[in-house]
Scaffold this active site. Structure first.
Site, PDB file in Angstrom:
ATOM      1  N   HIS A 173       0.692  -1.227  -0.204  1.00 34.00           N
ATOM      2  CA  HIS A 173      -0.041   0.177   0.247  1.00 34.00           C
ATOM      3  C   HIS A 173       0.894   1.274   0.012  1.00 34.00           C
ATOM      4  O   HIS A 173       1.893   1.350   0.877  1.00 34.00           O
ATOM      5  CB  HIS A 173      -0.809  -0.006   1.152  1.00 34.00           C
ATOM      6  CG  HIS A 173      -2.108  -0.745   1.106  1.00 34.00           C
ATOM      7  ND1 HIS A 173      -3.017  -0.614  -0.080  1.00 34.00           N
ATOM      8  CD2 HIS A 173      -2.615  -1.581   2.182  1.00 34.00           C
ATOM      9  CE1 HIS A 173      -3.910  -1.602  -0.023  1.00 34.00           C
ATOM     10  NE2 HIS A 173      -4.048  -2.252   1.436  1.00 34.00           N
ATOM     11  N   CYS A 247       0.479   1.827  -5.766  1.00 31.36           N
ATOM     12  CA  CYS A 247      -0.368   2.739  -6.636  1.00 31.36           C
ATOM     13  C   CYS A 247       0.241   4.241  -6.629  1.00 31.36           C
ATOM     14  O   CYS A 247       1.072   4.658  -5.723  1.00 31.36           O
ATOM     15  CB  CYS A 247      -1.825   2.839  -6.002  1.00 31.36           C
ATOM     16  SG  CYS A 247      -2.658   1.280  -5.845  1.00 31.36           S
ATOM     17  N   ARG A 256       0.273   2.713 -11.495  1.00 32.76           N
ATOM     18  CA  ARG A 256       1.293   2.079 -10.755  1.00 32.76           C
ATOM     19  C   ARG A 256       2.708   2.448 -10.664  1.00 32.76           C
ATOM     20  O   ARG A 256       3.150   3.024 -12.061  1.00 32.76           O
ATOM     21  CB  ARG A 256       1.239   0.347 -11.226  1.00 32.76           C
ATOM     22  CG  ARG A 256      -0.230  -0.414 -10.981  1.00 32.76           C
ATOM     23  CD  ARG A 256      -0.555  -0.426  -9.511  1.00 32.76           C
ATOM     24  NE  ARG A 256      -1.717  -1.010  -9.411  1.00 32.76           N
ATOM     25  CZ  ARG A 256      -2.950  -0.423  -9.389  1.00 32.76           C
ATOM     26  NH1 ARG A 256      -2.952   0.978  -9.433  1.00 32.76           N
ATOM     27  NH2 ARG A 256      -3.947  -1.046  -9.326  1.00 32.76           N
TER      28      ARG A 256
END
Length: 269
Positions: A173, A247, A256
């Site tokens: 993340h 991300c 990405r």
């Protein structure tokens, strides 16, 4: 003396409309205030509480892994299973003990990366990135609930194992849930990325960064990684690669960000 009857206030249509409008505005203001409070609490939960929970959990898991490794007998498998037998090494030979050559002629423990695959969601290694001050568990799989939302780095199941020939690929993340890859864009060529397992310690060096590509650009995870969307970003020969994905931009999952590295050193624990 005669008393006067109290006057009766009779509202006209305009007054009634004003009163109805005032009630509507008051109700709307209350609803907006309530919604604002709820949204503020959600933001606090997402950006602060989930980070706190995930980071604390990740730290505990790193400490637990290191305690198990220190207590384990030499040669314990990082994947929780037994070795799967001889396997082709980088020079085409069988991994049967001793060391073999990694990228750039670096000595590499024979048998590295040959353990049975860990169970999905199980943490089995530690990712350390000194430039970012990062130390988080690596778990098998890239599911949100079972891996990424715990603040872990997730191993793409069909990619190579740590130190193995091919592409050892991880996801994490960038925002919330520990956001381990929050500052992945700060990595520069030559920065070190270390992967510790029960068997060995692998040191990769950052080679290049792909700042932005589409989520469907799956070739960045290929054994010899490259971008099908941005042809100028590619490797051309087999090796021991590391791929880190997250991300981008921050607080968005539209694109990405990809960082690639190659194995530079490996040593038994």
């Amino acid at each position: 003396m005669r008393q006067r009857a109290p006057a009766v206030l009779v509202r006209g249509p305009r007054a009634r409309r004003r009163a109805a409008l005032a009630r509507a505005l008051w109700g709307g203001a209350e609803a907006a205030l309530t919604l604002g409070v709820v949204l503020s609490l959600l933001v606090v939960h997402q950006l602060w509480w989930t980070n706190r929970q995930a980071r604390e959990g990740a730290r505990r898991e790193v400490a637990a892994l290191e305690r198990r490794w220190d207590a384990a007998e030499p040669g314990a498998s990082s994947g929780g299973g037994s070795a799967t037998g001889p396997r082709a090494g980088p020079e085409g030979g069988a991994d049967g003990g001793g060391t073999s050559r990694a990228e750039g002629g670096t000595e590499r423990p024979r048998g590295a990366g040959r353990s049975a695959a860990p169970a999905p969601g199980r943490a089995y290694a530690v990712l350390r990135i000194p430039r970012l001050g990062l130390a988080v568990p690596i778990a098998e799989g890239v599911g949100r609930r079972g891996v990424l939302n715990k603040g872990y780095a997730g191993h793409y199941p069909r990619s190579a194992p740590p130190g193995g020939v091919g592409n050892f690929a991880l996801a994490g993340h960038r925002n919330a849930h520990g956001e381990p890859f929050r500052h992945l864009d700060r990595l520069r060529p030559g920065d070190t990325v270390r992967v510790d397992t029960a068997e060995a310690r692998y040191t990769y060096a950052v080679e290049r960064t792909l700042p932005r590509t589409s989520p469907g650009d799956g070739t960045v995870l290929a054994a010899v990684p490259y971008s099908s969307t941005h042809p100028g970003h590619r490797f051309t020969r087999p090796g021991h690669y590391l791929t880190l994905t997250t991300c981008t931009p921050a607080f968005s999952s539209r694109y990405r960000l990809v960082v690639w590295g190659t194995l530079r050193a490996a040593a038994p624990r």
